[in-house]
Design an enzyme around this catalytic site. Structure first.
Site, PDB file in Angstrom:
ATOM      1  N   TYR A 125       4.562 -11.798  46.659  1.00 46.62           N
ATOM      2  CA  TYR A 125       5.852 -11.660  46.988  1.00 46.62           C
ATOM      3  C   TYR A 125       6.362 -10.677  48.000  1.00 46.62           C
ATOM      4  CZ  TYR A 125       5.677 -14.555  42.834  1.00 46.62           C
ATOM      5  OH  TYR A 125       5.770 -15.713  41.924  1.00 46.62           O
ATOM      6  N   PHE A 411       8.727 -11.253  31.176  1.00 50.81           N
ATOM      7  CA  PHE A 411       9.800 -12.363  31.210  1.00 50.81           C
ATOM      8  C   PHE A 411       9.273 -13.606  32.103  1.00 50.81           C
ATOM      9  CE2 PHE A 411      11.564  -9.282  34.039  1.00 50.81           C
ATOM     10  CZ  PHE A 411      11.703  -9.885  35.340  1.00 50.81           C
TER      11      PHE A 411
END
Length: 411
Positions: A125, A411
């Site tokens: 990322y 999450f």
């Protein structure tokens, strides 16, 4: 051989099962019907970006709509999730296309100045502007009977066991009482509390169902722990394990009482927890910190979507007035010189033509955003450049915070 990028479209509720299967394959998990129904409850189809090829779901990226605690404030943040590409469609630019489109849509919408995610691999990322903003400690204590915690100084309260689902209102009140002071924690509405307390058999890893213990003071419940146990014996006797999910306490007394309980469960000799803050008080409570077997690993990655809005939204530990020259190749609106002026009570960030004191890319701002990374450390790594002598020393303390950022849930 080059492959054309198939059409990216917004997902629908009807796509969930195919997306869940894609995720199960990508993360090498069996497709479990009970667990998938729990995950369906938090799925936001209109925030999913889906690629199909020949009818099959081959790539996907999504986000959850939540708020994130940052130093001194709570800001809307896109909680990026469910990112995967089928093994048959790797190296075709699908991930790049999904992440670029997602960032562009976030910028255009103007609702969430930051995005946050957990990275399956840290190298993925940063190329999209995400910086490592929070680390975590994992603990694997092999001999809980040999560790000692302080005795309580006074009768601080009582402990009681509770069914996690039944105790949800009490847990939520404690969590919300503590959350504003801990960067990295996310808001939880009823939908998210149902998810956090869900307990499908597939998530237990061979352990017992989830349990809760609550600490009550004269003013009510002020702490809780979520945990489970795993049975194990050898020829020397019991060596069961306590697996700790969350410990949330509004007072030192409650915190100590909860950990004393977790370290003294009968027939257990091991304790593990995967998401401790790097400044967790437990490190200063046990009589032999080395015995915790703590290991530092990455946790939350943050991407500033709207640089001036994001920098103005948080608070700063000391007064700061600095011009930062920012580069952002994916969102050119962020590129330029920004004057950040602020302190503990608020901040502003505006575009300026004044000479810059510091220069960095947008990834560095993500690393600094939650107050965990040091400006001096990034400069020593050649990631932040001092353009005006003294700018680092003047601005460095402001970006820190009195509590380290801490991840609470994946999450």
């Amino acid at each position: 051989m080059t492959h054309p990028v198939p059409e990216i479209r917004v997902a629908s509720a009807d796509d969930f099962d195919d997306i869940a299967q894609l995720m199960a394959d990508a993360f090498h998990n069996p497709f479990d019907a009970e667990a998938r129904e729990v995950e369906r409850g938090i799925f936001e189809p209109d925030r999913g970006l889906l690629v199909r090829d020949g009818g099959a779901a081959v790539a996907h990226a999504a986000a959850f709509t939540r708020k994130l605690t940052v130093p001194g404030a709570t800001v809307p943040a896109a909680h990026v999730t469910m990112v995967s590409v089928a093994v048959t469609h790797r190296r075709r630019g699908l991930l790049t296309a999904l992440m670029r489109r997602q960032l562009r849509e976030l910028q255009d919408a103007g609702r969430e100045p930051v995005a946050v995610l957990w990275a399956s691999e840290g190298r993925i990322y940063p190329r999209f502007g995400y910086g490592l903003a929070a680390q975590r400690l994992t603990v694997e204590c092999r001999a809980t009977t040999e560790l000692r915690l302080p005795e309580p100084t006074a009768a601080s309260g009582t402990l009681r066991l509770a069914d996690p689902a039944a105790a949800r209102p009490e847990l939520a009140r404690v969590y919300e009482r503590v959350r504003p002071d801990r960067p990295g924690w996310s808001t939880r509405d009823e939908r998210w509390w149902r998810y956090v307390l869900a307990d499908p058999a597939a998530w237990r890893g061979g352990a017992m169902p989830l349990r809760a213990v609550l600490h009550e003071s004269p003013d009510g419940v002020d702490g809780y722990a979520l945990w489970r146990t795993r049975d194990e014996w050898d020829r020397f006797g019991p060596r069961g394990e306590v697996r700790v999910h969350e410990v949330v306490a509004a007072s030192p007394a409650a915190y100590l009482a909860l950990w004393r309980t977790l370290f003294s469960v009968d027939l257990t000799r091991q304790l593990s927890v995967t998401r401790l803050a790097v400044d967790d008080p437990l490190l200063h409570l046990v009589d032999e910190p080395r015995a915790l077997g703590a290991q530092l690993v990455d946790a939350l990655w943050v991407r500033l979507v709207d640089v001036p809005a994001a920098l103005a939204a948080r608070r700063y530990a000391t007064a700061v007035d600095v011009v930062v020259e920012v580069t952002d190749p994916l969102l050119p609106e962020n590129t330029g010189r920004w004057r950040l002026t602020g302190g503990p009570d608020g901040a502003t960030c505006v575009r300026t033509d004044d000479p810059a004191g510091l220069a960095c890319d947008v990834r560095c701002l993500g690393e600094l955003y939650l107050g965990g990374a040091g400006l001096g450390a990034l400069a020593a790594a050649g990631r932040v450049h001092e353009l005006r002598p003294g700018a680092l020393a003047a601005a460095g303390p402001a970006f820190g915070w009195h509590r380290a950022p801490a991840p609470m849930e994946i999450f």
